[in-house]
Design a protein around this motif. Structure first.
Motif, mmCIF file in Angstrom:
data_model
loop_
_atom_site.group_PDB
_atom_site.id
_atom_site.type_symbol
_atom_site.label_atom_id
_atom_site.label_comp_id
_atom_site.label_asym_id
_atom_site.label_seq_id
_atom_site.Cartn_x
_atom_site.Cartn_y
_atom_site.Cartn_z
ATOM 1 N N HIS A 188 0.850 -1.310 0.095
ATOM 2 C CA HIS A 188 -0.027 -0.117 -0.008
ATOM 3 C C HIS A 188 0.740 1.522 0.068
ATOM 4 O O HIS A 188 0.541 2.050 -0.771
ATOM 5 C CB HIS A 188 -0.997 -0.077 1.293
ATOM 6 N N ASP A 245 0.434 3.828 -5.763
ATOM 7 C CA ASP A 245 -0.648 5.036 -6.139
ATOM 8 C C ASP A 245 -1.969 4.678 -6.463
ATOM 9 O O ASP A 245 -2.084 3.171 -6.317
ATOM 10 C CB ASP A 245 0.030 5.930 -7.136
ATOM 11 N N ASP A 246 -2.835 5.352 -6.650
ATOM 12 C CA ASP A 246 -4.391 5.065 -7.022
ATOM 13 C C ASP A 246 -4.587 4.417 -8.411
ATOM 14 O O ASP A 246 -5.339 3.845 -8.621
ATOM 15 C CB ASP A 246 -5.301 6.288 -7.057
ATOM 16 N N ASN A 247 -3.419 4.659 -9.326
ATOM 17 C CA ASN A 247 -3.481 3.877 -10.582
ATOM 18 C C ASN A 247 -2.759 2.547 -10.724
ATOM 19 O O ASN A 247 -2.698 1.748 -11.596
ATOM 20 C CB ASN A 247 -2.918 4.598 -11.649
ATOM 21 N N PRO A 257 -6.858 -3.757 -9.056
ATOM 22 C CA PRO A 257 -7.564 -2.498 -8.811
ATOM 23 C C PRO A 257 -8.744 -2.592 -8.022
ATOM 24 O O PRO A 257 -8.881 -1.601 -6.905
ATOM 25 C CB PRO A 257 -7.800 -1.858 -10.291
ATOM 26 N N GLN A 309 -7.715 -3.094 -4.403
ATOM 27 C CA GLN A 309 -7.512 -1.847 -3.856
ATOM 28 C C GLN A 309 -8.533 -1.031 -3.298
ATOM 29 O O GLN A 309 -8.557 -0.517 -2.263
ATOM 30 C CB GLN A 309 -6.709 -1.024 -4.731
ATOM 31 N N ARG A 310 -9.662 -1.085 -4.152
ATOM 32 C CA ARG A 310 -10.769 -0.286 -3.896
ATOM 33 C C ARG A 310 -11.608 -0.817 -2.752
ATOM 34 O O ARG A 310 -11.944 -0.288 -1.873
ATOM 35 C CB ARG A 310 -11.726 -0.088 -4.978
ATOM 36 N N LYS A 342 -9.871 0.199 0.507
ATOM 37 C CA LYS A 342 -9.944 1.702 1.006
ATOM 38 C C LYS A 342 -11.254 1.793 1.547
ATOM 39 O O LYS A 342 -11.604 2.374 2.475
ATOM 40 C CB LYS A 342 -9.921 2.461 -0.186
ATOM 41 N N LEU A 399 -10.231 9.436 2.563
ATOM 42 C CA LEU A 399 -10.987 8.138 1.491
ATOM 43 C C LEU A 399 -12.168 8.513 0.990
ATOM 44 O O LEU A 399 -12.446 8.007 0.042
ATOM 45 C CB LEU A 399 -11.074 7.100 2.566
ATOM 46 N N GLY A 451 -12.137 9.511 -2.494
ATOM 47 C CA GLY A 451 -11.906 8.692 -3.580
ATOM 48 C C GLY A 451 -12.965 7.979 -3.985
ATOM 49 O O GLY A 451 -12.987 7.183 -5.093
#
Length: 322
Positions: free
Chosen positions: A238, A242-244, A274, A277-278, A281, A318, A321
């Motif tokens: 983490h 990054d977010d990408n 991805p 990862q979502r 979060k 958070l 996002g």
């Protein structure tokens, strides 16, 4: 993260820790507060060896889930995987229970981990060892069968997130994110090769490195649940992603290289990253919402307001996002 109101109660005068430590052999006056997050943790010594007392209320953890965690750790230790060992109390039990001020607390003790803590300056060689350690854990998880109670699953967590969000009807973006992720995760393939019991917090603050052996000792299995193995990659890395989900970072590449020395990673695995990862979060967001509920505590200690500010800022970041 526990409810802040429970944190205030659990830390009051160290009274609960002082009662619980009586169930284990210890040197008098050696008990020392260490940290509080999803559990209360105190360090202590016995015959010049360091141990850690960990306890939580029944609002945060059930005794069944704690038992399942310890059974898994015993399985790993029996297969020579380097994780810390739980220590039996003077009554021969791994888990001791205390009723205190209308609440119930469950406590366990672990011997301190061997090795040194690492930070984000970790070398590429150490990253490779880190990835190899996680892949070895997953390899063992493939053969694990619980004895009494199974740890919970990603579906249980989605249900828990939904319950929290129902108490916060204004969080419409988070509700929509939950809807999207529920559909997406249900579409991901599940097999014995890609799915099993994961650690979920395989970050550097839960690992201790023995450089001469190129070996990590692992702690904190209390977040473990059933999910796709690559979920562990997302949470472990983490701080480097990054977010990408850019995987070009040198430490990330070395970690993945080490992981692939033990277990393959398919294109299908990588495409799931991805979404996982979502999920991570959204799960963290729901835990922060829950933690902050009822946090206006009468006669609160000075540290509480600073912690509340920190958690509110994390919650708001958070939220942006979604």
């Amino acid at each position: 993260m526990m409810k802040l109101s429970n944190m205030v109660k659990g830390l009051s005068g160290d009274a609960i820790a002082q009662e619980l430590i009586q169930h284990w052999e210890h040197d008098e006056s050696s008990l020392l507060f260490w940290r509080a997050s999803s559990n209360f943790v105190y360090a202590f010594e016995h015959k010049q060896i360091r141990y850690f007392l960990r306890f939580s209320s029944d609002q945060e953890h059930s005794i069944g889930q704690i038992t399942a965690e310890l059974e898994y750790m015993e399985y790993l230790l029996s297969h020579n995987y380097p994780c810390v060992a739980p220590i039996r109390s003077v009554h021969g039990r791994y888990v001791e229970t205390l009723a205190h001020d209308g609440g119930t607390y469950f406590a366990v003790v672990f011997q301190a981990a061997a090795g040194a803590a690492l930070d984000e300056d970790i070398t590429e060689m150490q990253c490779e060892d880190w990835g190899r350690s996680l892949a070895t854990l997953h390899q063992l998880a493939m053969s694990y069968q619980p004895i009494q109670v199974a740890r919970w699953s990603w579906q249980d967590i989605l249900q828990n997130i939904d319950t929290v969000l129902q108490a916060h009807p204004d969080e419409k973006e988070a509700v929509e994110e939950l809807r999207i992720l529920t559909a997406q995760l249900h579409s991901l393939p599940i097999s014995s090769n890609n799915f099993g019991l994961i650690h979920y917090d395989f970050q550097l603050d839960n690992l201790f490195y023995q450089e001469n052996r190129r070996l990590f000792t692992v702690i904190d299995f209390d977040d473990a649940f059933y999910s796709w193995y690559v979920q562990d990659l997302v949470t472990a890395l983490h701080d480097f992603l990054d977010d990408n989900m850019n995987l070009d970072h040198s430490q990330v590449k070395s970690f993945l290289q080490g992981y692939r020395l033990v277990r393959p990673l398919s294109d299908e695995d990588m495409r799931a990253l991805p979404y996982l990862q979502r999920f991570m979060k959204l799960y963290q967001f729901s835990k922060l919402l829950w933690s902050l509920e009822g946090s206006d505590v009468a006669d609160a200690p000075e540290w509480l307001e600073d912690l509340k500010i920190k958690l509110v800022r994390a919650r708001d970041r958070l939220r942006q996002g979604f």
